[in-house]
Scaffold this motif. Structure first.
Motif, PDB file in Angstrom:
ATOM      1  N   ARG A 133     -23.860 -46.614  -6.575  1.00  0.00           N
ATOM      2  CA  ARG A 133     -23.743 -46.909  -8.016  1.00  0.00           C
ATOM      3  C   ARG A 133     -23.993 -45.642  -8.836  1.00  0.00           C
ATOM      4  NH1 ARG A 133     -23.121 -51.443 -11.591  1.00  0.00           N
ATOM      5  NH2 ARG A 133     -23.412 -50.531 -13.637  1.00  0.00           N
ATOM      6  N   LEU A 134     -25.008 -44.871  -8.414  1.00  0.00           N
ATOM      7  CA  LEU A 134     -25.361 -43.658  -9.154  1.00  0.00           C
ATOM      8  C   LEU A 134     -24.422 -42.492  -8.879  1.00  0.00           C
ATOM      9  CD1 LEU A 134     -29.247 -43.748  -8.795  1.00  0.00           C
ATOM     10  CD2 LEU A 134     -27.862 -44.358 -10.790  1.00  0.00           C
ATOM     11  N   ARG A 154     -31.056 -47.882 -15.461  1.00  0.00           N
ATOM     12  CA  ARG A 154     -30.301 -47.361 -16.620  1.00  0.00           C
ATOM     13  C   ARG A 154     -28.796 -47.552 -16.410  1.00  0.00           C
ATOM     14  NH1 ARG A 154     -34.374 -43.335 -16.031  1.00  0.00           N
ATOM     15  NH2 ARG A 154     -35.850 -43.556 -17.757  1.00  0.00           N
ATOM     16  N   ALA A 155     -28.324 -47.339 -15.192  1.00  0.00           N
ATOM     17  CA  ALA A 155     -26.899 -47.515 -14.890  1.00  0.00           C
ATOM     18  C   ALA A 155     -26.468 -48.968 -15.066  1.00  0.00           C
ATOM     19  CB  ALA A 155     -26.593 -47.040 -13.469  1.00  0.00           C
ATOM     20  N   TYR A 184     -35.023 -43.049  -7.394  1.00  0.00           N
ATOM     21  CA  TYR A 184     -33.794 -43.310  -8.151  1.00  0.00           C
ATOM     22  C   TYR A 184     -33.761 -44.673  -8.843  1.00  0.00           C
ATOM     23  CZ  TYR A 184     -32.013 -39.277  -5.610  1.00  0.00           C
ATOM     24  OH  TYR A 184     -31.830 -38.022  -5.100  1.00  0.00           O
ATOM     25  N   ASP A 187     -33.155 -44.633 -12.649  1.00  0.00           N
ATOM     26  CA  ASP A 187     -31.767 -44.255 -12.959  1.00  0.00           C
ATOM     27  C   ASP A 187     -30.814 -45.416 -12.680  1.00  0.00           C
ATOM     28  OD1 ASP A 187     -32.611 -41.702 -13.681  1.00  0.00           O
ATOM     29  OD2 ASP A 187     -32.247 -40.890 -11.677  1.00  0.00           O
ATOM     30  N   TYR A 188     -31.089 -46.158 -11.606  1.00  0.00           N
ATOM     31  CA  TYR A 188     -30.267 -47.316 -11.274  1.00  0.00           C
ATOM     32  C   TYR A 188     -30.370 -48.376 -12.368  1.00  0.00           C
ATOM     33  CZ  TYR A 188     -28.520 -51.337  -8.632  1.00  0.00           C
ATOM     34  OH  TYR A 188     -27.824 -52.437  -8.223  1.00  0.00           O
TER      35      TYR A 188
END
Length: 146
Positions: A26-27, A96-97, A90, A93-94
């Motif tokens: 995903r990232l 946020r994604a 991570y 960040d995930y």
């Protein structure tokens, strides 16, 4: 730095590297997923994230294995899985994604104590409740997903 390769072991797979792959693809959607035990692939290098293989843990070098002795331990003394190591590095960040509102990121990351435990060569995933924040109620957008 651009991540070009996501590297995990070849052969059978468990929840550990599967969930790590979900987060990382995903990232880094343009990165190639490589399943190998070849030393050339499981050695840290430019543009690689290596997980559940490689024999060491070094977030700066982007290698997230948990099979070595001594293995990485959580603050409570429990061993990390490679997914736990990936989530710690991570997970924010995930979230946020996934367009989780910024003001909820830390609460969710801390609340979602995702752990995997090795048992008979297989990994199981379970959600454990963070009792220190049991009064926390999820925002409405979380309840829509369930």
């Amino acid at each position: 730095m651009t991540i070009t390769h996501l590297v995990t072991h070849s052969g059978g797979f468990h929840a550990d590297e599967l969930l790590s792959s979900v987060i990382l693809t995903r990232l880094f959607p343009d990165a190639a997923l490589v399943r190998s035990r070849d030393k050339a692939w499981i050695t840290p290098g430019e543009g690689r994230i290596i997980y559940d293989v490689g024999g060491s843990f070094d977030a700066e070098a982007r290698i997230f294995d948990h099979h070595q002795k001594p293995n990485p331990l959580r603050e409570d003394g429990q061993p990390y899985s490679s997914f736990g190591l990936i989530w710690a590095q991570y997970g924010r960040d995930y979230l946020r994604a996934l367009d989780v509102p910024e003001h909820d990121i830390e609460k969710i990351h801390a609340l979602s104590r995702l752990r995997t435990s090795a048992a008979s060569g297989n990994s199981r995933v379970r959600m454990t409740e963070d009792r220190s924040s049991s009064a926390w109620k999820p925002p409405e957008w979380v309840t829509r997903w369930v």
